[in-house]
Design a protein around this motif. Structure first.
Motif, short mmCIF file in Angstrom:
data_model
loop_
_atom_site.label_atom_id
_atom_site.label_comp_id
_atom_site.label_asym_id
_atom_site.label_seq_id
_atom_site.Cartn_x
_atom_site.Cartn_y
_atom_site.Cartn_z
N VAL A 41 0.85 -1.38 0.15
CA VAL A 41 -0.14 0.16 0.03
C VAL A 41 0.79 1.23 -0.15
CG1 VAL A 41 -1.64 1.44 1.22
CG2 VAL A 41 -2.00 -1.26 1.28
N LEU A 42 0.70 2.08 -0.99
CA LEU A 42 1.49 3.30 -1.11
C LEU A 42 0.63 4.49 -0.43
CD1 LEU A 42 3.56 5.15 -1.89
CD2 LEU A 42 2.05 5.58 -4.24
N VAL A 43 1.35 5.21 0.50
CA VAL A 43 0.74 6.45 1.25
C VAL A 43 1.69 7.86 0.92
CG1 VAL A 43 0.21 7.25 3.52
CG2 VAL A 43 0.02 5.05 2.98
N PRO A 44 1.21 8.36 -0.15
CA PRO A 44 2.20 9.52 -0.64
C PRO A 44 1.88 10.80 0.56
CG PRO A 44 0.24 9.46 -1.71
CD PRO A 44 -0.01 8.16 -0.94
N LEU A 45 2.97 11.46 0.45
CA LEU A 45 3.29 12.68 1.44
C LEU A 45 2.69 12.23 3.07
CD1 LEU A 45 3.38 13.81 -1.37
CD2 LEU A 45 2.35 16.06 -0.34
N CYS A 46 3.37 11.31 3.40
CA CYS A 46 2.52 10.69 4.61
C CYS A 46 2.96 11.11 6.16
CB CYS A 46 3.10 9.13 4.78
SG CYS A 46 4.92 8.85 4.69
N GLY A 47 4.04 12.09 5.95
CA GLY A 47 4.50 12.90 7.29
C GLY A 47 4.67 11.53 8.47
N LYS A 48 4.10 11.71 9.43
CA LYS A 48 4.86 10.75 10.47
C LYS A 48 3.37 9.93 11.00
CE LYS A 48 5.05 13.94 14.31
NZ LYS A 48 5.74 14.25 15.48
N SER A 49 2.21 9.93 9.96
CA SER A 49 0.93 9.57 10.33
C SER A 49 0.70 8.10 10.88
CB SER A 49 0.14 9.38 9.08
OG SER A 49 -1.10 9.05 9.24
N ILE A 70 13.00 14.95 9.12
CA ILE A 70 12.27 15.09 10.42
C ILE A 70 11.36 14.12 10.61
CG2 ILE A 70 11.47 16.76 12.20
CD1 ILE A 70 13.19 19.02 10.74
N ALA A 71 10.30 14.28 9.93
CA ALA A 71 9.16 13.55 10.14
C ALA A 71 9.39 12.06 9.75
CB ALA A 71 8.14 13.83 8.68
N VAL A 72 10.37 11.68 8.99
CA VAL A 72 10.61 10.07 8.74
C VAL A 72 11.37 9.72 10.20
CG1 VAL A 72 12.03 8.42 7.56
CG2 VAL A 72 10.74 10.34 6.45
#
Length: 221
Positions: A41-49, A70-72
């Motif tokens: 499953v691809l989650v684009p622009l995922c931040g730290k969701s 930073i988010a990663v």
């Protein structure tokens, strides 16, 4: 919306778009896509969701794309997950047990960077982009992911004269115009959520429509 914009947002902790819980629309509607266990499953622009965690817990291999290191870093640290970092030409690859994050500009990635994708979950990607970039985003997505895979898409709509994005207003009609060539577009849910989002009321909005779309690949005839 250059990458520098998002780097600055994360550096200054201006991340009001981040939810401290799993998105309830993901829980409610993901199963309607009928994505097989073990799928990627691809989650684009995922931040730290935390949505990444939920999808992994359902048995999926999750591939997120995020421009901010930073988010990663925060994602893996805050969730106490181990990851191996691999540098390549277009992005840094942070590979965990069932979640891999590609840290780089999504518009610069190739199909080889992502590998085969079986479904897409977009909560904060399309609405993060101004109108001039949204067509390009969909075109790039079509080169990265086969148009034979389903999407779950969440959008926001409001009077753009009242507030500057991001998040940007995306109408039902625009979703159908952007995706209608390859997908059957079904609106699964739509409601005014302004009372649940005080920060947007303070920015001048008098309504805020949140909608959930299922994009099902059209069958070839």
């Amino acid at each position: 919306m250059e990458p520098e914009f998002w780097h600055e947002r994360w550096e200054n902790n201006l991340i009001g778009f981040h939810l401290d819980e799993v998105n309830p629309h993901l829980r409610a509607h993901w199963q309607s896509l009928a994505v097989r266990p073990g799928a990627r499953v691809l989650v684009p622009l995922c931040g730290k969701s935390l949505d990444l965690i939920w999808l992994a817990e359902q048995g999926y291999e999750v591939i997120g794309v995020e421009v901010s290191p930073i988010a990663v870093k925060d994602f893996f640290a805050e969730n106490h997950l181990r990851a191996t970092r691999i540098e390549n030409q277009r992005c840094d690859i942070w590979r965990g047990e069932s979640i891999t994050l590609l840290c780089g500009d999504m518009f610069a990635l190739t199909e080889q960077d992502l590998g085969a994708i079986d479904a897409v979950y977009d909560r904060a990607s399309l609405i993060a982009l101004p109108p001039a970039l949204r067509r390009r985003y969909v075109e790039i997505l079509d080169t990265l992911v086969s148009v034979t895979v389903p999407h779950l898409l969440i959008t926001l709509d409001y009077d753009p004269a009242k507030m500057d994005g991001p998040p940007f207003a995306v109408t039902d009609a625009e979703v159908r115009e952007l995706y209608g060539q390859h997908y059957q577009v079904d609106c699964l849910e739509s409601e005014d959520v302004l009372t649940q989002n005080e920060r947007f009321r303070k920015r001048g909005l008098d309504w805020l429509q949140e909608s959930v779309f299922r994009l099902t690949p059209q069958k070839k005839t």
